[in-house]
Design a protein around this motif. Structure first.
Motif, PDB file in Angstrom:
ATOM      1  N   SER A 195      22.557 -24.381  -2.613  1.00 19.88           N
ATOM      2  CA  SER A 195      22.304 -25.823  -2.084  1.00 19.88           C
ATOM      3  C   SER A 195      23.990 -26.390  -1.704  1.00 19.88           C
ATOM      4  N   ARG A 196      24.990 -25.651  -2.552  1.00 18.16           N
ATOM      5  CA  ARG A 196      26.304 -26.016  -2.336  1.00 18.16           C
ATOM      6  C   ARG A 196      27.010 -25.549  -0.919  1.00 18.16           C
ATOM      7  N   ILE A 197      26.615 -24.190  -0.767  1.00 14.08           N
ATOM      8  CA  ILE A 197      27.339 -23.693   0.373  1.00 14.08           C
ATOM      9  C   ILE A 197      26.382 -23.943   1.698  1.00 14.08           C
ATOM     10  N   PHE A 198      24.988 -23.573   1.581  1.00 10.48           N
ATOM     11  CA  PHE A 198      24.257 -23.761   2.741  1.00 10.48           C
ATOM     12  C   PHE A 198      23.592 -25.131   2.943  1.00 10.48           C
ATOM     13  N   GLY A 199      23.414 -25.993   2.209  1.00 13.65           N
ATOM     14  CA  GLY A 199      22.875 -27.292   2.041  1.00 13.65           C
ATOM     15  C   GLY A 199      21.499 -27.243   2.161  1.00 13.65           C
ATOM     16  N   TYR A 200      20.879 -26.088   1.592  1.00 15.11           N
ATOM     17  CA  TYR A 200      19.661 -25.836   1.493  1.00 15.11           C
ATOM     18  C   TYR A 200      18.827 -27.078   0.735  1.00 15.11           C
ATOM     19  N   ARG A 201      18.075 -27.840   1.464  1.00 12.84           N
ATOM     20  CA  ARG A 201      17.090 -28.967   0.662  1.00 12.84           C
ATOM     21  C   ARG A 201      17.965 -29.776   0.294  1.00 12.84           C
ATOM     22  N   VAL A 202      19.089 -29.994   0.627  1.00 16.82           N
ATOM     23  CA  VAL A 202      19.773 -31.329  -0.228  1.00 16.82           C
ATOM     24  C   VAL A 202      20.587 -31.758   1.125  1.00 16.82           C
ATOM     25  N   PHE A 203      20.917 -33.031   0.777  1.00 18.02           N
ATOM     26  CA  PHE A 203      21.843 -33.795   1.946  1.00 18.02           C
ATOM     27  C   PHE A 203      23.165 -33.867   1.344  1.00 18.02           C
ATOM     28  N   ARG A 204      24.359 -33.551   2.321  1.00 15.88           N
ATOM     29  CA  ARG A 204      25.816 -33.532   1.728  1.00 15.88           C
ATOM     30  C   ARG A 204      26.589 -34.136   2.809  1.00 15.88           C
ATOM     31  N   ARG A 205      26.436 -34.175   4.040  1.00 14.06           N
ATOM     32  CA  ARG A 205      27.092 -34.754   4.962  1.00 14.06           C
ATOM     33  C   ARG A 205      26.672 -35.129   6.164  1.00 14.06           C
ATOM     34  N   LYS A 209      19.214 -19.999  11.316  1.00 15.94           N
ATOM     35  CA  LYS A 209      20.647 -20.663  12.119  1.00 15.94           C
ATOM     36  C   LYS A 209      21.245 -21.536  11.293  1.00 15.94           C
ATOM     37  N   ARG A 210      20.796 -22.285  10.146  1.00 10.39           N
ATOM     38  CA  ARG A 210      21.374 -22.944   9.263  1.00 10.39           C
ATOM     39  C   ARG A 210      22.153 -21.986   8.201  1.00 10.39           C
ATOM     40  N   LEU A 211      21.410 -21.167   7.955  1.00 10.24           N
ATOM     41  CA  LEU A 211      22.186 -19.967   7.176  1.00 10.24           C
ATOM     42  C   LEU A 211      23.585 -19.383   8.006  1.00 10.24           C
ATOM     43  N   LEU A 212      23.350 -19.057   9.185  1.00  6.57           N
ATOM     44  CA  LEU A 212      24.422 -18.409  10.100  1.00  6.57           C
ATOM     45  C   LEU A 212      25.567 -19.582  10.193  1.00  6.57           C
ATOM     46  N   VAL A 213      25.142 -20.640  10.342  1.00 10.18           N
ATOM     47  CA  VAL A 213      26.396 -21.840  10.238  1.00 10.18           C
ATOM     48  C   VAL A 213      26.932 -21.995   8.807  1.00 10.18           C
ATOM     49  N   GLY A 214      26.293 -21.971   7.932  1.00 10.79           N
ATOM     50  CA  GLY A 214      26.684 -21.953   6.692  1.00 10.79           C
ATOM     51  C   GLY A 214      27.750 -20.841   6.318  1.00 10.79           C
ATOM     52  N   LEU A 215      27.278 -19.668   6.685  1.00 15.85           N
ATOM     53  CA  LEU A 215      28.223 -18.366   6.363  1.00 15.85           C
ATOM     54  C   LEU A 215      29.410 -18.613   7.312  1.00 15.85           C
ATOM     55  N   TRP A 216      29.315 -18.979   8.538  1.00 14.01           N
ATOM     56  CA  TRP A 216      30.528 -19.169   9.698  1.00 14.01           C
ATOM     57  C   TRP A 216      31.394 -20.410   8.821  1.00 14.01           C
ATOM     58  N   LEU A 217      30.997 -21.312   8.429  1.00 15.78           N
ATOM     59  CA  LEU A 217      32.015 -22.411   7.732  1.00 15.78           C
ATOM     60  C   LEU A 217      32.330 -21.853   6.530  1.00 15.78           C
ATOM     61  N   LEU A 218      31.863 -21.148   5.630  1.00 20.24           N
ATOM     62  CA  LEU A 218      32.372 -20.427   4.296  1.00 20.24           C
ATOM     63  C   LEU A 218      33.340 -19.576   4.864  1.00 20.24           C
ATOM     64  N   TRP A 219      33.381 -18.694   5.855  1.00 16.49           N
ATOM     65  CA  TRP A 219      34.518 -17.809   6.561  1.00 16.49           C
ATOM     66  C   TRP A 219      35.762 -18.642   7.145  1.00 16.49           C
ATOM     67  N   GLU A 220      35.382 -19.778   7.536  1.00 11.06           N
ATOM     68  CA  GLU A 220      36.453 -20.814   8.126  1.00 11.06           C
ATOM     69  C   GLU A 220      37.269 -21.186   6.719  1.00 11.06           C
ATOM     70  N   ARG A 221      36.709 -21.399   5.769  1.00  7.67           N
ATOM     71  CA  ARG A 221      37.394 -21.896   4.359  1.00  7.67           C
ATOM     72  C   ARG A 221      38.140 -20.651   3.865  1.00  7.67           C
ATOM     73  N   CYS A 222      37.472 -19.444   3.880  1.00  6.56           N
ATOM     74  CA  CYS A 222      38.333 -18.564   3.573  1.00  6.56           C
ATOM     75  C   CYS A 222      39.497 -18.121   4.518  1.00  6.56           C
TER      76      CYS A 222
END
Length: 460
Positions: free
Chosen positions: A23-33, A245-258
């Motif tokens: 939920s924290r990294i990929f926003g699965y089933r939650v609203f964050r932004r 695709k949401r998973l891909l975006v989440g991984l991509w943005l996680l890589w951005e932070r790293c």
């Protein structure tokens, strides 16, 4: 005994830890932004509090700001007049359990009872049911996902540590202003009685919040309720994405932070990040510059990177490639004078030979004075093309269709400009400028602009 401990570890991992990470990294089933261009959301946990919540409501009313209150049921039961006032003044009331206890420490049935009891209290006071839920500390468990049909889980995109007084008003204000961006869901607290919090901390929060709301007024930003932000997001292309695709975006943005952490990128405009940079030694083949000099291996360059999160949001908000390109050009146009100001005021940066970046689809950088060069063929060029092709498929309004239409054009290029040229071109424009004013400008209407190509996504 060891077997029992092992089973407890497995249960806790699958019951709490893994759902929390997902939920924290990929926003699965939650609203964050959210995705708004002028709106952000103020959310307040742990109240209501008889001392601080009335002051908060007065402050919100002063600035015509709407907020979302995730209330603790036992507090709401004790102070119904504050719940009644929140509702009467147009704020959204959400659920934060009946007692402030982690969902990791409760069975699924107990969590359901906590939510239902708090909802019943809110309904008894306001006559309306609440369908928005924030678990204490934002900690979800496996069965929280199953409650999605009954409540919408809302987390946050910005947290400031406002529950501790050692932060101080000035530092708290600084942190809040740094995240005062469209689409942000800000987490604050109007009660200091939770375990680990300082009882007087909300007083500092109120002082910092007033400064933040004053700056939001200057920038033309509005605080709206979370339900309004969710409705806007559900209409967007992002909401219609497949989970893969949401998973891909989440991984991509996680890589951005790293990447930002590992390479210590700095940001031209921290409050609304778009252009990042770092100083490093050039390691490529020699490149001829427009001023007659040559960029050689070992020369200092200022390497540029476009913010992936902002790039994704611009792509999601754009109806066409032309509109995306125009928005990118306008954002770049705002940042370039301030980049020149930063460089001029830093001896190490001003000694660099050139600005340098890698770009895909290359009509646009020339507008800012860059020269576009072919990359030497090799492994780096191949890997860069592969990465940027994935990047373009994620952020481009046409998605993967764009790759099939113009695959022959998707060739990574070097964009380069002598630092002296940047300072000559932009130095006079930004002399004496106040950096924070650049954050006030929002997206304009792009429909009347001439069509342009996407100026390029810079590789990480």
């Amino acid at each position: 005994m060891e077997t029992l401990l092992l089973w407890l570890f497995y249960i806790s991992t699958f019951y709490a830890f893994i759902p929390g990470i997902i939920s924290r990294i990929f926003g699965y089933r939650v609203f964050r932004r959210g995705i708004g261009v002028k709106d952000f959301a103020l959310t307040f946990d742990d109240g209501p509090d008889p001392q601080y919540t009335p002051k908060l409501l007065d402050l919100l009313n002063k600035y015509n700001a709407k907020a979302t209150f995730f209330v603790v049921g036992s507090h709401a039961e004790r102070y119904p007049e504050l719940i009644r006032r929140m509702h009467a003044e147009g704020h959204l009331i959400g659920i934060h359990n009946y007692v402030h206890k982690s969902n990791w420490l409760m069975r699924p049935g107990t969590v359901c009872k906590q939510i239902q009891r708090t909802d019943d209290i809110i309904y008894g006071i306001t006559g309306e049911r609440s369908t928005y839920y924030r678990p204490p500390w934002g900690i979800v468990n496996l069965f929280d996902f199953s409650k999605r049909r009954h409540v919408k889980i809302v987390l946050w995109s910005a947290m400031f540590g406002d529950w501790r007084t050692n932060l101080g008003v000035d530092r708290l204000t600084e942190k809040m202003l740094a995240r005062l961006n469209p689409g942000e869901v800000m987490l604050l607290h109007d009660c200091g009685l939770t375990l680990g919090a300082d009882p007087e901390a909300p007083e500092q929060m109120l002082a910092a919040l007033e400064r933040t709301l004053e700056e939001a007024k200057v920038r033309g930003l509005n605080s709206i309720r979370v339900d309004e932000m969710i409705k806007a997001a559900e209409k967007s292309s992002l909401a219609r994405m497949s989970f893969s695709k949401r998973l891909l975006v989440g991984l991509w943005l996680l890589w951005e932070r790293c990447f930002h952490f590992l390479f210590r990128l700095r940001t031209v405009s921290p409050a609304l990040p778009f252009l990042h940079y770092r100083l490093r030694a050039y390691q490529g083949h020699s490149v001829s510059l427009d001023d007659g000099t040559t960029l050689s291996k070992g020369d200092q360059v200022i390497e540029l990177h476009i913010d992936n999160h902002q790039l994704f949001e611009l792509g999601m908000q754009s109806r066409s490639a032309a509109q995306l390109a125009i928005r990118m050009i306008r954002r770049m146009d705002k940042d370039m004078p301030y980049l020149a100001e930063i460089i001029a005021g830093d001896d190490a940066l001003s000694e660099a030979k050139a600005l340098y970046g890698i770009s895909m689809i290359n009509r646009g950088p020339e507008k800012f004075g860059f020269t576009v060069k072919d990359m030497p063929k090799g492994l780096f060029a191949s890997l860069t093309k592969f990465y940027l092709s994935i990047l373009l498929s994620v952020i481009h309004p046409a998605g993967g269709a764009r790759l099939k239409e113009r695959s022959e054009a998707l060739v990574p290029k070097i964009i380069v400009m002598p630092v002296s040229q940047l300072l000559d071109s932009y130095g006079q424009k930004c002399t004496g400028a106040k950096l924070h004013r650049r954050q006030a400008a929002g997206p304009e209407h792009e429909e009347d602009m001439a069509e342009a190509e996407l100026p390029g996504a810079h590789a990480h």
